[in-house]
Design a protein around this motif. Structure first.
Motif, PDB file in Angstrom:
ATOM      1  N   GLU A 198       3.478  24.378  -2.288  1.00 28.18           N
ATOM      2  CA  GLU A 198       2.398  25.304  -1.968  1.00 28.18           C
ATOM      3  C   GLU A 198       2.927  26.728  -1.821  1.00 28.18           C
ATOM      4  O   GLU A 198       2.279  27.687  -2.214  1.00 28.18           O
ATOM      5  CB  GLU A 198       1.714  24.887  -0.678  1.00 28.18           C
ATOM      6  N   SER A 200       1.661  18.797  -7.197  1.00 28.85           N
ATOM      7  CA  SER A 200       2.592  18.488  -6.093  1.00 28.85           C
ATOM      8  C   SER A 200       2.239  19.303  -4.851  1.00 28.85           C
ATOM      9  O   SER A 200       2.459  18.860  -3.730  1.00 28.85           O
ATOM     10  CB  SER A 200       4.045  18.718  -6.508  1.00 28.85           C
ATOM     11  N   ALA A 201       1.627  20.485  -5.064  1.00 34.34           N
ATOM     12  CA  ALA A 201       1.204  21.282  -3.912  1.00 34.34           C
ATOM     13  C   ALA A 201       0.013  20.649  -3.198  1.00 34.34           C
ATOM     14  O   ALA A 201      -0.234  20.910  -2.028  1.00 34.34           O
ATOM     15  CB  ALA A 201       0.832  22.688  -4.376  1.00 34.34           C
ATOM     16  N   ARG A 202      -0.731  19.804  -3.920  1.00 36.78           N
ATOM     17  CA  ARG A 202      -1.905  19.167  -3.326  1.00 36.78           C
ATOM     18  C   ARG A 202      -1.599  17.772  -2.778  1.00 36.78           C
ATOM     19  O   ARG A 202      -2.502  17.090  -2.298  1.00 36.78           O
ATOM     20  CB  ARG A 202      -3.047  19.038  -4.364  1.00 36.78           C
ATOM     21  N   GLU A 203      -0.360  17.342  -2.896  1.00 33.46           N
ATOM     22  CA  GLU A 203       0.003  16.007  -2.385  1.00 33.46           C
ATOM     23  C   GLU A 203      -0.104  15.969  -0.874  1.00 33.46           C
ATOM     24  O   GLU A 203       0.170  16.970  -0.204  1.00 33.46           O
ATOM     25  CB  GLU A 203       1.448  15.669  -2.773  1.00 33.46           C
ATOM     26  N   SER A 204      -0.452  14.800  -0.364  1.00 33.78           N
ATOM     27  CA  SER A 204      -0.459  14.624   1.086  1.00 33.78           C
ATOM     28  C   SER A 204       0.977  14.506   1.571  1.00 33.78           C
ATOM     29  O   SER A 204       1.856  14.053   0.837  1.00 33.78           O
ATOM     30  CB  SER A 204      -1.207  13.347   1.453  1.00 33.78           C
ATOM     31  N   SER A 205       1.182  14.883   2.826  1.00 32.60           N
ATOM     32  CA  SER A 205       2.528  14.738   3.389  1.00 32.60           C
ATOM     33  C   SER A 205       2.836  13.256   3.592  1.00 32.60           C
ATOM     34  O   SER A 205       1.929  12.411   3.651  1.00 32.60           O
ATOM     35  CB  SER A 205       2.595  15.452   4.735  1.00 32.60           C
ATOM     36  N   HIS A 225       1.038  11.939   6.588  1.00 26.23           N
ATOM     37  CA  HIS A 225      -0.391  11.687   6.356  1.00 26.23           C
ATOM     38  C   HIS A 225      -0.589  10.389   5.580  1.00 26.23           C
ATOM     39  O   HIS A 225      -1.471   9.582   5.891  1.00 26.23           O
ATOM     40  CB  HIS A 225      -0.992  12.871   5.596  1.00 26.23           C
ATOM     41  N   LEU A 226       0.260  10.165   4.572  1.00 21.33           N
ATOM     42  CA  LEU A 226       0.149   8.936   3.788  1.00 21.33           C
ATOM     43  C   LEU A 226       0.446   7.709   4.648  1.00 21.33           C
ATOM     44  O   LEU A 226      -0.196   6.674   4.512  1.00 21.33           O
ATOM     45  CB  LEU A 226       1.105   8.979   2.588  1.00 21.33           C
ATOM     46  N   VAL A 237       0.844  -1.202   0.000  1.00 21.01           N
ATOM     47  CA  VAL A 237       0.000   0.000   0.000  1.00 21.01           C
ATOM     48  C   VAL A 237       0.877   1.249   0.000  1.00 21.01           C
ATOM     49  O   VAL A 237       0.652   2.188  -0.769  1.00 21.01           O
ATOM     50  CB  VAL A 237      -0.954   0.003   1.223  1.00 21.01           C
ATOM     51  N   GLN A 264      -0.113   7.464   7.834  1.00 17.34           N
ATOM     52  CA  GLN A 264      -1.284   7.251   8.700  1.00 17.34           C
ATOM     53  C   GLN A 264      -2.421   6.579   7.911  1.00 17.34           C
ATOM     54  O   GLN A 264      -3.074   5.662   8.402  1.00 17.34           O
ATOM     55  CB  GLN A 264      -1.781   8.580   9.270  1.00 17.34           C
ATOM     56  N   MET A 265      -2.627   7.059   6.683  1.00 14.22           N
ATOM     57  CA  MET A 265      -3.675   6.438   5.856  1.00 14.22           C
ATOM     58  C   MET A 265      -3.343   4.978   5.569  1.00 14.22           C
ATOM     59  O   MET A 265      -4.212   4.107   5.628  1.00 14.22           O
ATOM     60  CB  MET A 265      -3.806   7.190   4.524  1.00 14.22           C
ATOM     61  N   THR A 266      -2.078   4.728   5.273  1.00 15.22           N
ATOM     62  CA  THR A 266      -1.652   3.354   4.994  1.00 15.22           C
ATOM     63  C   THR A 266      -1.929   2.455   6.199  1.00 15.22           C
ATOM     64  O   THR A 266      -2.460   1.351   6.051  1.00 15.22           O
ATOM     65  CB  THR A 266      -0.146   3.320   4.648  1.00 15.22           C
TER      66      THR A 266
END
Lengths: 179, 254
Positions: free
Chosen positions: A110, B17-22, B25-26, A23, B28-30
């Motif tokens: 950003e 790339s500005a909208r990518e998750s850190s 965060h990835l 994943v 944690q989602m994983t």
């Protein structure tokens, strides 16, 4: 260890570490692709989780005839399109951000992007029909080879090129450039 | 690619790339995805026996009336197909029979393993000398009163120069009746054995099996039949050059 090997091992042993590796290897690209389709963090996060859970529960059906990433992106694209269809969001977008996003600090990208430019690009993407948006997302934003993107979308390679080209034209038009 | 396309793509890549998750965060989602997927997998593993048992009643009614092999399909490499049914004599079925003393040993082994793993034990397998044990992650996932069943799968072979049938692969699986199990039949996971059994009476056991072997010979065979007293049946036959193969199966209530 390749994706196929990780899948076999996870199927055989149920070892969460194997699944974690698998994943972790794909979640960034899959979420990025989904984000470009739904254009908001909350939906992108929910759909990303849904996609991976669907993939894991159907992992026995992955036969290895295609690349795992192709198979996974196909699930992601179908799930996202169904979501958009149900919500009637074909042309809606608004770049809303997830209030619970754990990392609210601006990232380097950003900082470089002025708010106005970001809004402009988001609106331009939002105005694209889903087929063009997905083609642009896969080939341009995810840097996926057009051949693999065509496999994900189950279309001819030439169709994929045409969609990307049409998406660029529409985006240039939306941004006020020359077609 | 035209320069204006490159410029446009670059603007949108920067947006993306500005909208990518850190990374955090990835991660944690994983972790959430893996936790939830593993939880669902455990629940599914616990449900399967129930579903199999329910479906079993229909299957058993059918098998009880017909007591026959429903479907046997063998897939082998193309050059072998033509020779598959060409005047081959039967393999030596005795090589796959589960004798009384072996059934007694199996009964003792399964009993000892059950004491170790309690109702979490699902199966014990020995394929070509490799022993493995299948357990449920959660207690209570198996029916502790279900009868144990012994299932044997043997591949025998002989050549033109040596007409004696010899065992080239041997597998034993001990499992609980009315419970569907899927077991890797080789270390590399290339072969699998998916089995559901039901103890018809003290001497007969209904077996539904999907047998897939990659070595020593490629086999894909489905079996749906009733075995009596550990007497083997031939479930597949094939020839490669001057070498003949037979896949024999037997099962016995312990």
């Amino acid at each position: 260890m390749t994706d196929s090997e990780l899948i076999r091992e996870f199927e055989r042993t149920g070892d969460p570490a194997r699944l974690n590796t698998l994943v972790g290897r794909h979640i960034g690209r899959v979420r990025g692709m989904i984000y470009a389709m739904v254009l908001n963090d909350a939906d992108a996060n929910d759909l990303t989780q849904e996609v991976f859970l669907k993939a894991v529960s159907n992992i026995g059906r992955f036969r290895g005839s295609a690349r795992f990433s192709t198979w996974l992106h196909r699930i992601a694209m179908n799930t996202t399109r169904n979501f958009i269809r149900k919500k009637g969001r074909d042309r809606l977008v608004l770049g809303d951000t997830d209030p619970d996003r754990p990392d609210p600090a601006p990232r380097p990208g950003e900082r470089l992007m002025a708010g106005e430019e970001e809004q402009l690009l988001t609106r331009a993407l939002a105005a694209l029909p889903p087929r063009l948006r997905s083609a642009f997302s896969l080939v341009v934003l995810q840097d996926m080879p057009a051949r693999e993107a065509a496999r994900v979308e189950r279309c001819f390679l030439s169709t994929m090129y045409r969609r990307v080209d049409a998406a660029r034209k529409a985006l240039r038009h939306a941004l006020g450039g020359v077609q | 690619m035209k320069q204006r396309d490159r410029t446009l793509d670059e603007r949108f890549r920067c947006w993306s790339s500005a909208r990518e998750s850190s990374d955090e965060h990835l991660r944690q989602m994983t972790a959430r995805i893996v936790d939830e997927a593993c939880r669902r997998r455990r629940v599914e593993a616990c449900r399967k026996p129930g579903r199999a048992a329910s479906a079993a009643r229909h299957r058993l009614a059918w098998t009880g009336a017909a007591v026959a092999i429903c479907a046997v399909a063998v897939w082998i490499a193309a050059p072998w197909r033509a020779a598959q049914h060409a005047g081959i004599e039967r393999g030596d079925n005795r090589l796959a029979r589960i004798r009384d003393d072996e059934a007694e040993q199996d009964r003792r082994l399964f009993g000892e393993m059950r004491r170790l793993f309690s109702d979490q034990l699902r199966w014990v397998a020995e394929f070509d000398g490799d022993v493995s044990v299948g357990v449920n992650d959660l207690p209570g996932g198996t029916d502790s009163n279900a009868r144990p069943v012994s299932l044997r799968l043997v591949v025998v072979a002989r050549t033109g120069s040596d007409p004696t049938w010899r065992v080239v692969w041997h597998g034993d699986l001990l499992l609980r009746a009315d419970e569907r199990v899927r077991v890797a039949a080789s270390r590399d996971g290339a072969g699998t054995l998916t089995v559901w059994t039901h103890a018809v009476n003290e001497a007969a056991v209904a077996v539904e099996a999907d047998v897939r072997l990659a070595a020593p010979v490629r086999v894909a065979s489905r079996v749906d039949t009733v075995f009596a007293d550990g007497i083997p049946r031939e479930i597949a036959a094939m020839r490669s050059g001057d070498r003949e193969y037979r896949v024999l199966q037997s099962a016995r209530v312990l």
